[in-house]
Design an enzyme around this catalytic site. Sequence first.
Site, PDB file in Angstrom:
ATOM      1  N   SER A  18       0.812  -1.234  -0.096  1.00 14.25           N
ATOM      2  CA  SER A  18       0.139   0.101  -0.032  1.00 14.25           C
ATOM      3  C   SER A  18       0.910   1.428  -0.073  1.00 14.25           C
ATOM      4  O   SER A  18       1.954   1.212   0.345  1.00 14.25           O
ATOM      5  CB  SER A  18      -0.782  -0.056   1.328  1.00 14.25           C
TER       6      SER A  18
HETATM    7  N1  SAH Z   1       0.399  -5.547   4.228  1.00 13.76           N
HETATM    8  C1  SAH Z   1       0.726  -5.863   2.751  1.00 13.76           C
HETATM    9  C2  SAH Z   1      -0.287  -5.531   1.838  1.00 13.76           C
HETATM   10  C3  SAH Z   1      -0.438  -6.605   0.778  1.00 13.76           C
HETATM   11  S1  SAH Z   1      -1.823  -6.505  -0.060  1.00 13.76           S
HETATM   12  C4  SAH Z   1       1.987  -5.164   2.560  1.00 13.76           C
HETATM   13  O1  SAH Z   1       2.507  -4.300   3.381  1.00 13.76           O
HETATM   14  O2  SAH Z   1       2.641  -5.504   1.718  1.00 13.76           O
HETATM   15  C5  SAH Z   1      -2.935  -7.408   0.579  1.00 13.76           C
HETATM   16  C6  SAH Z   1      -2.587  -9.183   0.952  1.00 13.76           C
HETATM   17  O3  SAH Z   1      -3.520  -9.595   1.442  1.00 13.76           O
HETATM   18  C7  SAH Z   1      -2.138  -9.744  -0.553  1.00 13.76           C
HETATM   19  O4  SAH Z   1      -1.082 -10.295  -0.357  1.00 13.76           O
HETATM   20  C8  SAH Z   1      -3.360 -10.923  -0.617  1.00 13.76           C
HETATM   21  O5  SAH Z   1      -2.886 -12.090  -0.949  1.00 13.76           O
HETATM   22  C9  SAH Z   1      -3.625 -10.959   1.043  1.00 13.76           C
HETATM   23  N2  SAH Z   1      -4.986 -11.551   1.429  1.00 13.76           N
HETATM   24  C10 SAH Z   1      -6.211 -11.469   0.699  1.00 13.76           C
HETATM   25  N3  SAH Z   1      -6.995 -12.389   1.242  1.00 13.76           N
HETATM   26  C11 SAH Z   1      -6.545 -12.831   2.234  1.00 13.76           C
HETATM   27  C12 SAH Z   1      -6.991 -13.670   3.281  1.00 13.76           C
HETATM   28  N4  SAH Z   1      -8.394 -14.340   3.102  1.00 13.76           N
HETATM   29  N5  SAH Z   1      -6.254 -14.230   3.973  1.00 13.76           N
HETATM   30  C13 SAH Z   1      -4.730 -13.824   4.196  1.00 13.76           C
HETATM   31  N6  SAH Z   1      -4.338 -12.980   3.170  1.00 13.76           N
HETATM   32  C14 SAH Z   1      -5.195 -12.403   2.301  1.00 13.76           C
END
Ligand code: SAH
Length: 664
Positions: free
Chosen positions: A62
């Site tokens: 993000s």
């Molecule tokens: N906090 C992360 C943001 C990644 S984007 C960072 O700083 O990079 C959000 C992430 O949520 C993605 O990698 C996606 O695969 C994950 N995601 C989506 N649904 C999910 C779920 N049900 N359980 C775990 N992860 C999930």
Amino acid sequence: MNEFTQAREKMVERQLKARGIRHARVLGCMGQIPREVFVAPALAEFAYEDSPLPIAAGQTISQPYIVALMFEAADLQPNDRVLDIGTGSGYTAALAACMATSVDTVERHRELADEAREVLTKLGVTNATVHHADGTIGLPGHAPFDAILAAAGGPRVPAAWRDQLKIGGRLVMPIGDARESQRLVKYTRTGEHEFREEQLGSVMFVPLIGTHGWSEAPDIRSDPSEAIEPAIRSLPDLIRASAVSLPALDAPDFAEAFDRFAQKRIVLLGEASHGTAEFYEARAAITRRLIERHAFRFVAVEADWPDAAIIDEHVRARAPARPDARPFRRFPNWMWRNAEFAEFVAWLRQHNAALPVEKRAAFYGLDLYSLSESIAAVLAYLDAHDPDAARIARERYGCLTPWQKSPAVYGRAAWQAGFGKCEQAVVAQLRDLLEKRLAIPAGDPGLLDATHNARLIAAAEQYYRAMYSGSAESWNLRDTHMFDTLQSLLDAWGPDARAVVWAHNSHLGDASATEMGRIRGELNVGQLCRERFADDAALIGFGTHTGTVAAASDWDEPMQIMHVRPSRTDSYEHQFHQAHVSPCFVDFRQANGDALREALKKERLERFIGVIYRPDTELYSHYAQAELSAQFDAFVWFDTTRAVRATEAPEDRSETPETFPFSV
Ligand code: SAH
């Protein structure tokens, strides 16, 4: 100082502080954690840009400002235990580890989880654990948490997260009806079932995909080894995933979830018994909000017209037409003569007192068990306004008067004799009053009242006659009368008027989706509202698993406080009980609710307790087959409920102006 350190400081100044981020630990940790190591080497030079960046598996890290906004809202304390959903690159997990004592972070893509684990280890972060799992069920083994942060957007808060949050804990997540555009929302758990909500603005996160989030997009074929979602979700799971957990009944925001019905012409609020306090209290809270915030014009309830007219005079501070009349004196008097309803009436009177007469919310009764009161009311009106017409009306109603006190006897006599004399007479009387009303179109509540009583007498005459033919006809006459009354009230108030209706589930759930309609040929108010108003009517059912209820064991027997048996395992109620969210609200029409709607269309038993409750023969006396999601548009659930508090009648109206028409 290397170029990354410089870029990081600049980011903190220009993107965070300049936009109002003040939280010292957030600014400190974001000025410390090297964002560049969380992205691919080719993207490292963009690591401090004011934007999100792509990471593996089609996901994103993000924008720094949004990350800061979430952490500021989560307000992590040094001793906090944090759950971070959507590990992605691991950047937010590293920040949380910097601000709190321990972090559990969950990622559904194995590739991302493995990479993040490696980066965190390299950085020397020892208080963050990466889990490869579906984060929408939380981490039950590690709960409770002081804070939960989600970097992926779902349609609602997964129930497990609410359960796994400590009281006082904060949950920050993107929520939205569309997969990729959301509002950032902060929830603070203020009690066992209470959450305070704060909106932090519009955002765009990747979707939260899992059991209690979005399903995998149909056009994206994932590797089967990747599929964490179980193929079959149980009905309680589906209910839990769709349920909006409601705050306490007396919380000011109890009815907030019902704002979604604010534009409907009619909001119909049900009940699964005539003697359960929570049903009255919840309907009062919802109605109050619809009147206060959304200018709903009147409330129409399953009570007799003349009884409700006395309440209407009271709440709108109108002069009583029949000063000696007392409402709700017959069996089953606890149905309206109870403390919960009295509180609502007191509120409505107070609310109206601050408004000009024409803005005051009105109160009406739709039912027709009031032959003698209605005849008295029509005659009183005509005596005062048109003595000649009163004489004619007396003669016309004369054919009913021997039976007035016991109208059911009229039914037997009429049926045996097969006569239509009274019918013609009472219909003629109604026609006269309707014509009078057309001549005085606006603003005579007395004439409106008299006309409705005449309408009621005509319907009641048919009703009592039909009761003895033993068919569905009498039920259908009664519900048609209630619907016609509602329709004519809407007509009287004009095309912009919106109304709240209170009636038993059996009247306002669509009868065609139950065995009433399919087997017994019965229709009801809910079905007629749908036929007439389509989507402009919201049919909201209520249910409970167990508790106490005010009811009688037979007609005209004394009221008792009875125990409600725990719901049968083959009932809808049991499915809601198993979902373990109470009180809650489930909108069957919500976007993305197909699976729930389908599951709740599979026929099951539903419990109906009226003024009579017979626990010994419960299955036969109180359960009927239904298709819940076809019967209602939404459902309100209270797992354990208590009986209404019945009240006595005050002797004299003038002695008790505050509590009239109830003494509490
Ligand atoms: N906090 C992360 C943001 C990644 S984007 C960072 O700083 O990079 C959000 C992430 O949520 C993605 O990698 C996606 O695969 C994950 N995601 C989506 N649904 C999910 C779920 N049900 N359980 C775990 N992860 C999930």
